[in-house]
Design an enzyme around this catalytic site. Sequence first.
Site, PDB file in Angstrom:
ATOM      1  N   ASP A  87     -42.929  17.985  -3.808  1.00  0.00           N
ATOM      2  CA  ASP A  87     -41.844  18.729  -2.843  1.00  0.00           C
ATOM      3  C   ASP A  87     -41.089  19.449  -3.748  1.00  0.00           C
ATOM      4  O   ASP A  87     -41.043  19.250  -4.826  1.00  0.00           O
ATOM      5  CB  ASP A  87     -41.327  17.763  -1.800  1.00  0.00           C
ATOM      6  CG  ASP A  87     -40.929  16.393  -2.530  1.00  0.00           C
ATOM      7  OD1 ASP A  87     -40.816  16.291  -3.784  1.00  0.00           O
ATOM      8  OD2 ASP A  87     -40.623  15.554  -1.571  1.00  0.00           O
ATOM      9  N   ASN A 158     -35.843   5.807   5.340  1.00  0.00           N
ATOM     10  CA  ASN A 158     -36.399   6.081   6.513  1.00  0.00           C
ATOM     11  C   ASN A 158     -37.966   6.076   6.667  1.00  0.00           C
ATOM     12  O   ASN A 158     -38.596   6.446   7.797  1.00  0.00           O
ATOM     13  CB  ASN A 158     -35.793   7.385   7.401  1.00  0.00           C
ATOM     14  CG  ASN A 158     -36.276   8.540   6.510  1.00  0.00           C
ATOM     15  OD1 ASN A 158     -37.181   8.351   5.485  1.00  0.00           O
ATOM     16  ND2 ASN A 158     -35.693   9.877   6.927  1.00  0.00           N
ATOM     17  N   HIS A 160     -39.966   8.063   4.789  1.00  0.00           N
ATOM     18  CA  HIS A 160     -40.598   9.032   4.193  1.00  0.00           C
ATOM     19  C   HIS A 160     -41.354   9.088   3.069  1.00  0.00           C
ATOM     20  O   HIS A 160     -41.038   8.155   2.267  1.00  0.00           O
ATOM     21  CB  HIS A 160     -39.690  10.257   4.435  1.00  0.00           C
ATOM     22  CG  HIS A 160     -38.663  10.197   3.282  1.00  0.00           C
ATOM     23  ND1 HIS A 160     -37.195  10.894   3.249  1.00  0.00           N
ATOM     24  CD2 HIS A 160     -38.811   9.984   1.991  1.00  0.00           C
ATOM     25  CE1 HIS A 160     -36.738  10.684   1.919  1.00  0.00           C
ATOM     26  NE2 HIS A 160     -37.788  10.303   1.307  1.00  0.00           N
ATOM     27  N   GLU A 165     -40.815  13.450   6.745  1.00  0.00           N
ATOM     28  CA  GLU A 165     -39.744  12.646   7.605  1.00  0.00           C
ATOM     29  C   GLU A 165     -40.424  12.133   8.730  1.00  0.00           C
ATOM     30  O   GLU A 165     -41.502  12.683   9.099  1.00  0.00           O
ATOM     31  CB  GLU A 165     -38.473  13.456   7.854  1.00  0.00           C
ATOM     32  CG  GLU A 165     -37.878  14.204   6.659  1.00  0.00           C
ATOM     33  CD  GLU A 165     -36.777  13.311   6.104  1.00  0.00           C
ATOM     34  OE1 GLU A 165     -36.957  11.963   6.080  1.00  0.00           O
ATOM     35  OE2 GLU A 165     -35.915  13.995   5.355  1.00  0.00           O
TER      36      GLU A 165
HETATM   37  P1  PGA Z   1     -35.660   7.442  -4.586  1.00  0.00           P
HETATM   38  O1  PGA Z   1     -36.318   8.441  -3.713  1.00  0.00           O
HETATM   39  O2  PGA Z   1     -36.881   7.196  -5.603  1.00  0.00           O
HETATM   40  O3  PGA Z   1     -34.698   8.210  -5.324  1.00  0.00           O
HETATM   41  O4  PGA Z   1     -35.192   6.397  -4.076  1.00  0.00           O
HETATM   42  C1  PGA Z   1     -37.505   8.116  -2.794  1.00  0.00           C
HETATM   43  C2  PGA Z   1     -37.818   9.176  -1.774  1.00  0.00           C
HETATM   44  O5  PGA Z   1     -36.586   9.510  -1.117  1.00  0.00           O
HETATM   45  O6  PGA Z   1     -38.910   9.643  -1.600  1.00  0.00           O
END
Ligand code: PGA
Length: 266
Positions: A87, A158, A160, A165
Site C-alpha cells: 500500500d 481492527n 485490517h 479495512e
Molecule cells: P504495525 O501495523 O506493524 O505498525 O502494527 C500493522 C498494520 O497496521 O497493518
Amino acid sequence: MHVPPRPSVRELHGLPLRVFVVDSAPELAALLARELVDVVRGELAANRDPVLGLATGRTPLALYAEFARLVAEERLDLSRLTSFHLDEYLGLPRDHPASFRARMREVLYRRIGHPDERAKFPVECDRTEGLDGACADYERAIVESGGIAWQLLGIGLNGHVAFNEPGATADSRTRVVQLSESTRRANRPDFGPGEEVPRRAVTVGIATIRDARRLRLVALGRSKARIVRELLHSLVSSAIPATLLREHSGAELWCDAAAAGELHRD
Ligand code: PGA
C-alpha cells in the site's frame, strides 16, 4: 542484532490457520529473516527472479534489520530481486518521510542497495490523477513478474491487512480506499505534530494478497493479542479482513508470546 542460538518456537494445533509462537520478537525476526534469505536463494536456484511482497509498519522492522545483516554476511545476490508493497498513502508530498516508499528506503533498501526501480508501490504518494489506471497497472505488474513468492503482512488492530479495512471483500483488488479512524490514530506517531494523517491510500486487495504463494502474517506485542484471538476464533468475514486469508494453503501466523497471550483463554 544478537541472534539467539536456540529460538524457542512452538506450533499451536487445532486452529484454522498454521500458528507459530516464538518467545520473543527478536527470535521471531531472526527466524523469518532466515526464511526470507532461503526463499531468495531457492528462487535463484530455480532460475527465477525472486519476487517478494513486503510490508511497512513497525512489525517488520527487526526482521528487516536482521535480513540486511544476513544479506551482507552471506553476500546474498539481490540483483534480480523485485519487491512489491502492499500500500501507499495518498495526499503526501513526494518523498515525505512517512510515505511507505521513503520508509522502506530508510529501514531496508539503503542498507541492501535495492534500487527504487525494483521496489514497486501501487502509486507514488503525491499522485492525484489516473489512479484507477495505476491500480490496474499494479495488478498487471505483479502477474507479469511471475507472482509473489513470499508475502509479509502485519495485522491492524481492527483486523485490517494492508489497508483492507473492515468491509473489504475476498475478491477485492488494488484500489483507492479511505482509512479508518483507528488506522489513522495508530499511524499518527509517523507524522509531525501539525500534520494531518492522510485519509486516503491505495492498497492491494484481499484477492491480490491471496495470489501470493506463501503468506506470513506477523503479530507482535500485547496490543495485538485481542485481534490475534479474533482472527483465529471469529467466523471468516469481511468484518475482520485478516480472517479472509485463513483458507490460503500457504498462510502462517507468527506471533510473539505477548501477541499470543489471549489464545489460552478460549
Ligand atoms: P504495525 O501495523 O506493524 O505498525 O502494527 C500493522 C498494520 O497496521 O497493518
